[in-house]
Design a protein around this motif. Structure first.
Motif, short mmCIF file in Angstrom:
data_model
loop_
_atom_site.label_atom_id
_atom_site.label_comp_id
_atom_site.label_asym_id
_atom_site.label_seq_id
_atom_site.Cartn_x
_atom_site.Cartn_y
_atom_site.Cartn_z
N GLN A 39 0.82 -1.20 0.00
CA GLN A 39 0.00 0.00 0.00
C GLN A 39 0.86 1.26 0.00
N ALA A 40 1.94 1.24 0.80
CA ALA A 40 2.85 2.40 0.82
C ALA A 40 3.48 2.62 -0.55
N THR A 41 3.82 1.52 -1.23
CA THR A 41 4.39 1.63 -2.57
C THR A 41 3.38 2.17 -3.56
N MET A 175 24.59 -7.26 -4.41
CA MET A 175 23.66 -6.12 -4.36
C MET A 175 22.47 -6.48 -3.49
N GLU A 176 21.95 -5.49 -2.81
CA GLU A 176 20.79 -5.67 -1.95
C GLU A 176 19.53 -5.19 -2.68
N VAL A 177 18.50 -6.01 -2.65
CA VAL A 177 17.19 -5.64 -3.19
C VAL A 177 16.17 -6.01 -2.12
N ALA A 178 15.81 -5.06 -1.30
CA ALA A 178 14.96 -5.31 -0.13
C ALA A 178 13.49 -5.50 -0.55
N PRO A 179 12.68 -6.09 0.33
CA PRO A 179 11.26 -6.22 0.04
C PRO A 179 10.62 -4.86 -0.23
N ALA A 180 9.82 -4.79 -1.28
CA ALA A 180 9.10 -3.57 -1.69
C ALA A 180 10.03 -2.42 -2.06
N SER A 181 11.28 -2.72 -2.36
CA SER A 181 12.21 -1.67 -2.81
C SER A 181 11.99 -1.38 -4.29
N LEU A 182 12.40 -0.18 -4.69
CA LEU A 182 12.30 0.26 -6.08
C LEU A 182 13.69 0.52 -6.64
N THR A 201 14.05 2.50 -0.63
CA THR A 201 13.00 2.11 0.31
C THR A 201 12.46 3.32 1.08
N HIS A 202 12.73 4.53 0.60
CA HIS A 202 12.29 5.73 1.32
C HIS A 202 10.77 5.79 1.48
N HIS A 203 10.05 5.24 0.52
CA HIS A 203 8.59 5.29 0.60
C HIS A 203 8.02 4.40 1.69
N LEU A 204 8.85 3.55 2.28
CA LEU A 204 8.38 2.63 3.32
C LEU A 204 8.58 3.19 4.72
#
Length: 205
Positions: A39-41, A175-182, A201-204
């Motif tokens: 939802q935040a995304t 490389m790091e690709v976190a959950p819900a990252s863009l 991940t700033h939107h989270l």
């Protein structure tokens, strides 16, 4: 410029334990935390305002991440089978530490060569790279000059980034690709790629 915005699905119950969850496993949906991330995304991408298509892996966790985004944007969700996660074979549901303990030789071979499969006839990184690149090429042709959201998984997203950077296969694990990252890639008219953002991940927050 054609822009691919790469969104990793939100958390599942397997994510906090860093357990391998590929296309050959249980196909979990989002956890409550993952639904909040989706939802935040959706809110963040609605504010961005330039996305013209939403394409997702058919796996449940990706569809549950893509759906609220598409609803906010007034777009349909397109499924692409080739955006699914890798098949980790007998490693599904295990942590890397558990794989190292149970299948040390197979893990060593897999980390060393994109042609080595996980134990139990899983998918090689070479096979995954081929199908992921085909998705990219199709989207660049179909949506030339547009911005497209791709909702996928750790390995396909890392692969698209690695290919954009023309980096060797072993960089997939750096490389790091976190959950819900863009992460964002742009492609000019010659197909030359530029990595604009990674693991945002700033939107989270």
């Amino acid at each position: 410029m054609t822009t691919l915005v790469l969104l990793r699905h939100g958390e599942t119950l397997l994510t906090p334990g860093r357990r391998l969850s590929g296309s050959g496993g249980s196909n979990p949906g989002l956890s409550p935390a993952g639904r909040r991330q989706a939802q935040a995304t959706a809110d963040a991408l609605a504010h961005r305002g330039d996305i013209e298509a939403v394409v997702t892996s058919p796996m449940r966790r990706c569809q549950e991440t893509a759906r609220p985004v598409a609803e906010r944007l007034g777009l349909s969700v397109q499924l692409d089978e080739d955006l699914r996660e890798a098949d980790f074979g007998a490693w599904e549901g295990l942590t890397f530490a558990e794989v190292r303990d149970r299948y040390p030789d197979d893990l060593t071979a897999w980390l060393a060569s994109p042609e080595a499969p996980p134990t139990g006839a899983g998918e090689t990184m070479q096979q995954l790279t081929r199908r992921t690149a085909a998705v990219r090429d199709g989207l660049l042709t179909r949506y030339a000059g547009a911005t497209v959201l791709l909702v996928s998984h750790v390995v396909p997203i890392r692969t698209l980034i690695r290919l954009a950077l023309q980096a060797p296969p072993h960089t997939l694990f750096r490389m790091e690709v976190a959950p819900a990252s863009l992460s964002t890639l742009t492609y000019d008219e010659t197909g030359t790629a530029t990595l604009q953002t990674l693991n945002d991940t700033h939107h989270l927050i």
